[in-house]
Enzyme design. Structure first.
Site, PDB file in Angstrom:
ATOM      1  N   SER A  87      16.157  47.923  37.843  1.00 51.31           N
ATOM      2  CA  SER A  87      16.578  46.954  36.827  1.00 51.31           C
ATOM      3  C   SER A  87      18.037  46.522  36.967  1.00 51.31           C
ATOM      4  CB  SER A  87      16.303  47.564  35.459  1.00 51.31           C
ATOM      5  OG  SER A  87      16.561  46.652  34.456  1.00 51.31           O
ATOM      6  N   ASN A  91      20.035  43.920  23.847  1.00 53.46           N
ATOM      7  CA  ASN A  91      20.391  43.700  25.252  1.00 53.46           C
ATOM      8  C   ASN A  91      19.564  42.614  25.937  1.00 53.46           C
ATOM      9  OD1 ASN A  91      17.903  44.836  25.945  1.00 53.46           O
ATOM     10  ND2 ASN A  91      18.751  46.865  26.324  1.00 53.46           N
ATOM     11  N   ARG A 150      25.515  57.719  24.438  1.00 52.48           N
ATOM     12  CA  ARG A 150      25.998  56.381  24.091  1.00 52.48           C
ATOM     13  C   ARG A 150      26.483  56.340  22.649  1.00 52.48           C
ATOM     14  NH1 ARG A 150      25.132  53.770  28.538  1.00 52.48           N
ATOM     15  NH2 ARG A 150      23.118  53.858  29.595  1.00 52.48           N
ATOM     16  N   ASP A 204      15.895  42.753  37.602  1.00 52.13           N
ATOM     17  CA  ASP A 204      14.452  42.654  37.842  1.00 52.13           C
ATOM     18  C   ASP A 204      13.787  41.628  36.929  1.00 52.13           C
ATOM     19  OD1 ASP A 204      14.789  44.235  35.568  1.00 52.13           O
ATOM     20  OD2 ASP A 204      12.964  45.376  35.921  1.00 52.13           O
ATOM     21  N   ASP A 264      13.639  41.131  33.616  1.00 47.85           N
ATOM     22  CA  ASP A 264      12.982  41.362  32.330  1.00 47.85           C
ATOM     23  C   ASP A 264      13.934  41.269  31.146  1.00 47.85           C
ATOM     24  OD1 ASP A 264      14.285  43.764  32.633  1.00 47.85           O
ATOM     25  OD2 ASP A 264      12.514  45.032  32.409  1.00 47.85           O
ATOM     26  N   PRO A 308      21.477  60.084  23.104  1.00 47.86           N
ATOM     27  CA  PRO A 308      21.522  60.365  24.538  1.00 47.86           C
ATOM     28  C   PRO A 308      20.867  59.211  25.286  1.00 47.86           C
ATOM     29  CG  PRO A 308      19.810  61.697  23.492  1.00 47.86           C
ATOM     30  CD  PRO A 308      20.479  60.930  22.398  1.00 47.86           C
ATOM     31  N   SER A 309      21.488  58.780  26.373  1.00 48.51           N
ATOM     32  CA  SER A 309      20.896  57.707  27.172  1.00 48.51           C
ATOM     33  C   SER A 309      19.605  58.198  27.808  1.00 48.51           C
ATOM     34  CB  SER A 309      21.882  57.297  28.261  1.00 48.51           C
ATOM     35  OG  SER A 309      21.191  56.656  29.307  1.00 48.51           O
TER      36      SER A 309
HETATM   37  C1  16G Z   1      15.627  50.969  29.733  1.00 49.33           C
HETATM   38  C2  16G Z   1      14.673  50.307  28.791  1.00 49.33           C
HETATM   39  C3  16G Z   1      15.399  49.411  27.829  1.00 49.33           C
HETATM   40  C4  16G Z   1      16.462  50.180  27.111  1.00 49.33           C
HETATM   41  C5  16G Z   1      17.353  50.884  28.082  1.00 49.33           C
HETATM   42  C6  16G Z   1      18.245  51.823  27.347  1.00 49.33           C
HETATM   43  C7  16G Z   1      12.433  49.572  29.279  1.00 49.33           C
HETATM   44  C8  16G Z   1      11.577  48.703  30.130  1.00 49.33           C
HETATM   45  N1  16G Z   1      13.715  49.506  29.529  1.00 49.33           N
HETATM   46  O1  16G Z   1      16.255  50.036  30.554  1.00 49.33           O
HETATM   47  O2  16G Z   1      14.466  48.928  26.926  1.00 49.33           O
HETATM   48  O3  16G Z   1      17.251  49.337  26.323  1.00 49.33           O
HETATM   49  O4  16G Z   1      16.575  51.656  28.975  1.00 49.33           O
HETATM   50  O5  16G Z   1      18.987  52.532  28.260  1.00 49.33           O
HETATM   51  O6  16G Z   1      11.971  50.290  28.406  1.00 49.33           O
HETATM   52  P1  16G Z   1      19.771  53.810  27.805  1.00 49.33           P
HETATM   53  O7  16G Z   1      18.773  54.790  27.281  1.00 49.33           O
HETATM   54  O8  16G Z   1      20.474  54.255  29.036  1.00 49.33           O
HETATM   55  O9  16G Z   1      20.727  53.366  26.744  1.00 49.33           O
HETATM   56 MG    MG Z   2      15.370  45.096  33.682  1.00 47.82          MG
END
Ligand code: 16G
Ligand code: MG
Length: 548
Positions: A69, A378, A511, A283, A285, A503-504
């Site tokens: 992504s 986002n 975060r 990607d 999306d 947590p990310s």
């Molecule tokens: C991924 C998720 C997105 C989310 C992001 C958060 C999908 C397809 N993508 O990219 O929706 O906003 O993770 O990232 O579910 P984080 O957990 O690192 O903050």
């Molecule tokens: Mg993406």
């Protein structure tokens, strides 16, 4: 398939895709994601799992997308797509993690165990669609995926370089041919075709300009728009940049994530005041829009803005159709700007559900409405329509009064233009452009709906990010002890203050999000909360500093 034939599972692993690392890897928010060099055995094993999943679903097609992504070039990843084009069922994430981490020696037996556990009939046919983004490491990983599928005697079909949402779409169509044709061309025909049909009925007027600049993040989305651009017959003049040539690096200083998080415009384009610009991610999306004003100040039109734009327009059309019985709702996460939530509930009078970060949570919650609009701030999101909604609108298009029929057929094209399987930058772009055109609006008019609260996002490195746990759609922190109390105390000191930590799911960090009535306050609140996380949750490295 007799158990003895699982031998080939081990043979392929040992000969072609051996596990060369002991680093534990987890199926996170959007699949596995890490340095591309650590992924080959994981992707091979996901090929195996996709076949098992397909057999569990009666031979229906499963998707495998190779992508990381919005991450930078050295990373890559893999995620599985379920038969209706949605993300892999959550209960299988743990199975995926288990299979990815066993040693090569235990792979055969673990595969056998999983087959038993999920009760897969290995005598059935199995079908797996495989797609990849533009990373130079992707073809090698896609080959590993194919080997995984072959090892369990499934049928792999490779789509080459496609956006993630295109693959979701193709998987859905393959399993439900009423949705469309499962090819890239089929995707263009449906989505772009619907856009062109609408444009023929909507005159361009007011402040709307048919010129749109698009930042392709040097990824696959821009490349696909370059194909689409040639078929638009002047209905929309796409000016594409960051298409991957000229040394441009994937997602580096460009793309939706960079623009949204850094709140800066991407490289690669000359900044003309009030010019409408859209940024895709690597990607394809996610999408966010922005413009710069005549003081070079940036104004973001993010996922919250897109959600409100679409929800208000669909509500209008529903009124014109006289179909008020259909319940429209909006789904957001804690990252949604507080001002957007107020606007939606108070002005648009549309109900809002707040869920945990990650598309699967939003998608699921949106299905509870007749028409569910979901977006992460986002820029990831789409609209889903229930069968009841589609049938009702179809009926009005056929039997309603002339004005109702007109609105209903417009709405039917709007539905066709929507990739309902998952958030899709290309589909969202056409939806947004349709609404702006229908209203004769420019980016400033769109932005005028409400004023965002200033916000700031930070990240904090800690020893174990999973020591942070949350509740109430991530808006409350339940561990470590004392952190939520500290956050509450800090927030109370700011007008319109709000902050949360989580947590990310994609990076080894915690975060922090904060918003308040001024940018200075939002920055300071975020930094104070980051310090609290650092102090109470085992921060590593430098302690975050307060802004000067
Ligand atoms: C991924 C998720 C997105 C989310 C992001 C958060 C999908 C397809 N993508 O990219 O929706 O906003 O993770 O990232 O579910 P984080 O957990 O690192 O903050
Ligand atoms: Mg993406």
């Amino acid at each position: 398939m007799p158990p003895s034939s699982l031998r080939v599972v081990y043979a392929f692993a040992r000969e072609m895709h051996p596990k060369t690392t002991d680093i534990f890897i987890e199926y996170g928010t959007a699949g596995f994601r890490t340095k591309a060099s650590l992924l080959e055995h994981v992707v091979y094993r996901m090929g195996l799992l996709a076949v098992i999943r397909s057999r569990c679903k009666n031979g229906r097609t499963i998707g495998m997308m190779i992508t990381a992504s919005h991450n930078l070039e050295p990373d890559n990843g893999v995620k599985l797509i379920d038969p209706d084009g949605e993300m892999l069922e959550q209960s299988w994430e743990e199975i995926a993690t288990r299979l990815a981490n066993v040693s090569d020696n235990d792979l055969e037996s673990t595969t056998g165990q999983i087959i038993k556990e999920v009760n897969a009939d290995m005598g059935l046919k199995a079908s797996v669609f495989i797609g990849m983004d533009t990373r130079y490491t992707s073809p090698r990983l896609a080959a590993a995926a194919v080997h995984g599928v072959m090892a369990l005697k499934g049928t792999a079909r490779e789509f080459g370089i496609v956006t993630t949402p295109m693959l979701h779409y193709c998987v859905k169509c393959r399993n439900d041919n009423t949705y469309g044709t499962p090819t890239e061309e089929g995707y263009y025909e449906k989505i772009v075709g619907a856009f062109k049909r609408i444009r023929q009925t909507l005159p361009v007027y007011g402040k709307y300009s048919t010129t749109l600049h698009v930042d392709g993040a040097n990824g696959v989305g821009g490349k696909k728009l370059n194909i689409i651009k040639k078929t638009l017959d002047g209905e929309l003049d796409l000016v594409l940049f960051n298409l991957g040539g000229n040394g441009g690096k994937l997602n580096l200083n460009c793309g939706a994530d960079f623009v949204k998080v850094s709140q800066k415009p991407p490289v690669g384009v000359e900044h003309v005041p009030f010019q409408r610009v859209a940024s895709l991610d690597g990607d394809g999306d996610r999408i966010v829009y922005y413009y710069l004003d005549d003081n070079n100040r940036m104004h973001m039109l993010d996922g919250d803005r897109i959600a409100t734009l679409l929800a208000s327009y669909i509500t209008e059309l529903l009124k014109s159709c006289a179909a008020p019985s259909l319940a429209l709702g909006l789904v957001q996460t804690a990252y949604a700007n507080g001002a957007s939530t107020n606007y939606i509930t108070q002005q648009l009078k549309v109900p809002v559900t707040c869920v945990k970060t990650g598309v699967k949570h939003l998608h699921h919650a949106a299905l509870a409405y007749d028409i569910g609009v979901y977006f992460e701030a986002n820029g990831h999101g789409t609209v889903v329509y229930s069968n009841n909604a589609k049938n009702t609108i179809k009926k009005i298009a056929e039997e309603g009064e002339p004005e109702q029929r007109k609105a209903a057929s417009l709405l039917l094209n709007f539905i066709d233009m929507t990739n309902e399987t998952v958030g899709d930058a290309i589909s969202d772009l056409f939806l947004v452009e349709t609404v702006l055109c229908a209203r004769g609006h420019d980016a400033r008019d769109w932005h005028a709906a409400y004023t965002d609260l200033p916000c700031r996002q930070l990240k904090v490195a800690v020893q174990d990010r999973n020591a942070i746990t949350t509740a109430d759609a991530e808006r409350q922190c339940t561990a470590p002890e004392g952190l939520q109390t500290r956050i509450d105390e800090l927030v109370a000191e700011y007008k319109d203050g709000r902050s949360f930590v989580r947590p990310s799911g994609t990076e080894d960090v915690v975060r922090v999000y904060a918003e308040a009535d001024t940018q200075e306050s939002a920055d300071k609140l975020a930094a104070q909360v980051a310090q609290a996380v650092f102090d109470l949750a085992g921060g590593v490295g430098d302690r975050p500093e307060l802004p000067a």
